[in-house]
Design a protein around this motif. Structure first.
Motif, PDB file in Angstrom:
ATOM      1  N   PHE A  47      52.901  26.871 123.102  1.00  0.00           N
ATOM      2  CA  PHE A  47      52.644  26.897 121.657  1.00  0.00           C
ATOM      3  C   PHE A  47      53.781  26.182 120.919  1.00  0.00           C
ATOM      4  N   SER A  55      54.725  29.478 110.107  1.00  0.00           N
ATOM      5  CA  SER A  55      55.522  30.226 111.096  1.00  0.00           C
ATOM      6  C   SER A  55      55.920  31.595 110.553  1.00  0.00           C
ATOM      7  N   LEU A  58      52.932  33.932 110.661  1.00  0.00           N
ATOM      8  CA  LEU A  58      52.732  34.424 112.030  1.00  0.00           C
ATOM      9  C   LEU A  58      53.715  35.534 112.356  1.00  0.00           C
ATOM     10  N   LYS A  64      47.410  34.752 112.618  1.00  0.00           N
ATOM     11  CA  LYS A  64      47.394  34.865 114.072  1.00  0.00           C
ATOM     12  C   LYS A  64      46.955  33.546 114.696  1.00  0.00           C
ATOM     13  N   ALA A  65      47.484  33.282 115.873  1.00  0.00           N
ATOM     14  CA  ALA A  65      47.118  32.096 116.634  1.00  0.00           C
ATOM     15  C   ALA A  65      45.969  32.442 117.566  1.00  0.00           C
ATOM     16  N   SER A  84      52.103  33.527 119.703  1.00  0.00           N
ATOM     17  CA  SER A  84      52.667  32.330 119.077  1.00  0.00           C
ATOM     18  C   SER A  84      53.914  31.895 119.851  1.00  0.00           C
ATOM     19  N   ILE A 106      45.064  28.450 113.838  1.00  0.00           N
ATOM     20  CA  ILE A 106      45.825  29.516 113.193  1.00  0.00           C
ATOM     21  C   ILE A 106      44.967  29.994 112.028  1.00  0.00           C
TER      22      ILE A 106
END
Length: 277
Positions: A47, A55, A58, A64-65, A84, A106
């Protein structure tokens, strides 16, 4: 859920093909490990996100990824949350087969997330976007893989032979209308080819003199008309082999790609000559 590269969003999205952000990257490196015993698919991912605002979202669990995995053949269509960072996920056996797409995303993880960044395009300066749960914030490059045991089958296994006395002696024709690709030859030629298939010296000769031109013929026909053959048993194996070797069925390099699919067949002749010398 369906996501198109042509889709446009009412808010900025970090993506390679847009200029919503003037700085920042989102990408995921993917490696695939497929269990030929169970059929389970293990996805290893690396990632990378360099946009500070996303960032932070997250890190605060506001976003959320995910990997969005779709498979038309099995109707699999599911969003998998991932870390992540580096990690892996596994998809159980039987859920995926044939061509599979993996799209990194994302997305917002709660209602009312506020999107604002000094890295946004000037058109978005001084604007704050209030997003709902599930809204897309970033899209990475899509991966396509081929899943299934078909690609492991020797390509010769999808060929069969039949006698057709309308074919001139010493020649052969290729018929794609059966469940296996059928090489047609008159009786004496048929017998010669058939006998050579079961001798050590005969196999490399046939690979170069019969199977190589036959594969070139198959690629030529599929380039012009792939739809007529997709229900044939041989097509699934052939398509999987092409996907494994990065052969574009819509625009093949006939000679080069045929040699790739047959694993450089002339090397078999060289090996044979070395053994006989």
């Amino acid at each position: 859920m369906k996501i198109s590269r042509l889709a446009r969003f009412p808010h900025p999205v970090l993506e390679e093909f847009t200029n919503d952000y003037v700085k920042g990257e989102f990408e995921i490196g993917i490696e695939i490990a497929e269990s030929m015993k169970t059929g389970a698919l293990r996805v290893h991912y690396n990632f990378r996100l360099t946009e500070e605002t996303l960032s932070k979202h997250l890190a605060e669990k506001k976003a959320k990824a995910c990997l969005f995995i779709t498979c038309l053949e099995t109707y699999y269509n599911r969003l998998h949350q991932i870390d992540s960072s580096n990690g892996e996920l596994e998809v159980d056996q039987g859920l995926l087969s044939g061509n599979v797409n993996l799209l990194p995303l994302i997305i917002a993880a709660e209602e009312g997330i506020i999107l604002s960044s000094d890295k946004l395009h000037e058109d978005f300066h001084n604007l704050k976007f209030h997003l709902g749960n599930g809204e897309i914030l970033a899209i990475g490059n899509e991966f396509q893989i081929n899943v299934g045991r078909e690609k492991l089958a020797p390509i010769e296994s999808i060929f069969d032979m039949a006698i057709n006395n309308d074919v001139p002696p010493g020649q052969y024709r290729v018929n794609l209308d059966e469940e296996r690709i059928t090489i047609l030859a008159e009786k004496e030629t048929y017998t010669s080819i058939y006998n050579m298939r079961y001798t050590a010296p005969g196999k490399p000769i046939l690979l170069n003199s019969v199977y190589l031109p036959a594969v070139m013929e198959v690629l030529t026909v599929l380039q012009q008309d792939v739809g007529s053959y997709q229900d044939k048993r041989w097509y699934k194996v052939f398509e999987a082999k092409c996907a494994q070797e990065n052969v574009d069925l819509a625009n093949p390099d006939l000679l080069k790609d045929s040699q790739k699919l047959l694993k450089s067949p002339f090397n078999r002749v060289v090996t044979l000559m070395q053994e006989l010398s």
